[in-house]
Write an enzyme that holds these catalytic residues in place. Structure first.
Site, mmCIF file in Angstrom:
data_model
loop_
_atom_site.group_PDB
_atom_site.id
_atom_site.type_symbol
_atom_site.label_atom_id
_atom_site.label_comp_id
_atom_site.label_asym_id
_atom_site.label_seq_id
_atom_site.Cartn_x
_atom_site.Cartn_y
_atom_site.Cartn_z
ATOM 1 N N ASP A 10 5.072 37.413 31.506
ATOM 2 C CA ASP A 10 4.391 36.152 31.271
ATOM 3 C C ASP A 10 3.594 36.348 29.975
ATOM 4 O OD1 ASP A 10 3.214 33.543 31.941
ATOM 5 O OD2 ASP A 10 1.398 34.713 32.311
ATOM 6 N N ARG A 11 3.272 35.285 29.277
ATOM 7 C CA ARG A 11 2.523 35.410 28.025
ATOM 8 C C ARG A 11 1.014 35.398 28.238
ATOM 9 N NH1 ARG A 11 2.508 30.790 23.416
ATOM 10 N NH2 ARG A 11 0.683 30.162 24.625
ATOM 11 N N ASP A 12 0.483 34.238 28.619
ATOM 12 C CA ASP A 12 -0.968 34.033 28.676
ATOM 13 C C ASP A 12 -1.572 34.696 29.905
ATOM 14 O OD1 ASP A 12 -0.825 32.386 26.350
ATOM 15 O OD2 ASP A 12 -0.107 30.753 27.622
ATOM 16 N N ASP A 18 -5.692 34.501 27.583
ATOM 17 C CA ASP A 18 -5.357 33.126 27.945
ATOM 18 C C ASP A 18 -6.336 32.166 27.276
ATOM 19 O OD1 ASP A 18 -4.504 30.782 29.068
ATOM 20 O OD2 ASP A 18 -4.858 31.390 31.142
ATOM 21 N N TYR A 21 -3.888 25.981 26.425
ATOM 22 C CA TYR A 21 -3.161 25.100 25.500
ATOM 23 C C TYR A 21 -3.331 25.534 24.047
ATOM 24 C CZ TYR A 21 -3.256 22.421 29.812
ATOM 25 O OH TYR A 21 -3.157 22.044 31.125
ATOM 26 N N GLN A 54 4.667 26.326 29.430
ATOM 27 C CA GLN A 54 3.865 25.758 28.346
ATOM 28 C C GLN A 54 3.761 24.247 28.539
ATOM 29 O OE1 GLN A 54 2.054 27.426 26.046
ATOM 30 N NE2 GLN A 54 2.690 29.297 27.080
ATOM 31 N N SER A 55 3.092 23.859 29.616
ATOM 32 C CA SER A 55 2.988 22.441 29.971
ATOM 33 C C SER A 55 2.169 21.633 28.975
ATOM 34 C CB SER A 55 2.398 22.277 31.364
ATOM 35 O OG SER A 55 1.037 22.662 31.382
ATOM 36 N N CYS A 97 13.265 25.148 35.427
ATOM 37 C CA CYS A 97 12.892 26.360 34.680
ATOM 38 C C CYS A 97 11.399 26.660 34.777
ATOM 39 C CB CYS A 97 13.336 26.272 33.224
ATOM 40 S SG CYS A 97 12.481 25.094 32.183
ATOM 41 N N ASP A 124 0.435 37.186 35.752
ATOM 42 C CA ASP A 124 -0.943 37.188 36.266
ATOM 43 C C ASP A 124 -1.217 36.168 37.359
ATOM 44 O OD1 ASP A 124 -0.720 35.065 34.383
ATOM 45 O OD2 ASP A 124 -2.881 35.073 34.083
#
Length: 180
Positions: A10-12, A18, A21, A54-55, A97, A124
């Site tokens: 995961d990225r953030d 984190d 946005y 990435q909402s 997805c 996380d």
């Protein structure tokens, strides 16, 4: 335990701090041990990828181009990963997805040329672990600021204190031992 051929991060909150946005590459800050975790995985010949919700794109708070620039900055700071995938949809969109659904994990496995069962997903929040399970992969929770206490309890047997420990555990590498 099956052999791990790829680690999907995961990225953030997992690889980078984190920043909700985040559309500004200058605000990207790797978390402690993240660069070392990526390097360790790569030194063992594992494919590496990022799978990230990435909402902010779907909410109109970010553009796809902003997310790509943030990803490029993170990639440079982390030493380079093989693949970056993200879901731009909101939870209400019902996208297959969007984690905790398995689409990102399955897509990464296909693009990396490995079966989902050979992937380890490190994230996380519960959605990361649940996406791994739904895809037939293994998941490891690295609790952080966004992790709900009940998620930490629920996945205690499948967790690590940090991303580097998660990668070491997947590889069976003891702390302090230099990468091969």
């Amino acid at each position: 335990m099956s052999t791990v051929s790829a680690i999907l991060f995961d990225r953030d909150g997992t690889l980078v701090a984190d920043v909700p946005y985040n559309g500004d590459p200058e605000r990207v800050r790797p978390l402690p041990g993240a660069r070392e975790a990526v390097a360790l995985a790569r030194s063992h010949g594992l494919a590496t990828a990022v799978v990230s919700n990435q909402s902010g794109i779907g909410r109109g708070l970010l553009t796809t181009e902003q997310v790509r620039r943030v990803n490029e900055r993170a990639d440079a700071l982390l030493g380079g990963l093989d693949l970056w995938l993200f879901c731009p949809h909101t939870p209400e969109d019902g996208c297959p997805c969007r984690k905790p659904r398995p689409g990102l994990v399955r897509a990464a496995a296909v693009r990396l040329g490995v079966p989902p069962a050979a992937c380890l997903v490190v994230g996380d929040i519960a959605a990361d672990v649940l996406a791994a399970r739904a895809a037939g992969a293994r998941g490891v929770l690295v609790p952080g600021a966004a992790t709900a206490p009940e998620e930490t309890r629920r996945f205690a047997a499948h967790s690590a204190p940090d991303v580097l420990t998660a990668v070491r555990g997947a590889l069976g590498v003891a702390a302090g031992r230099a990468p091969a």
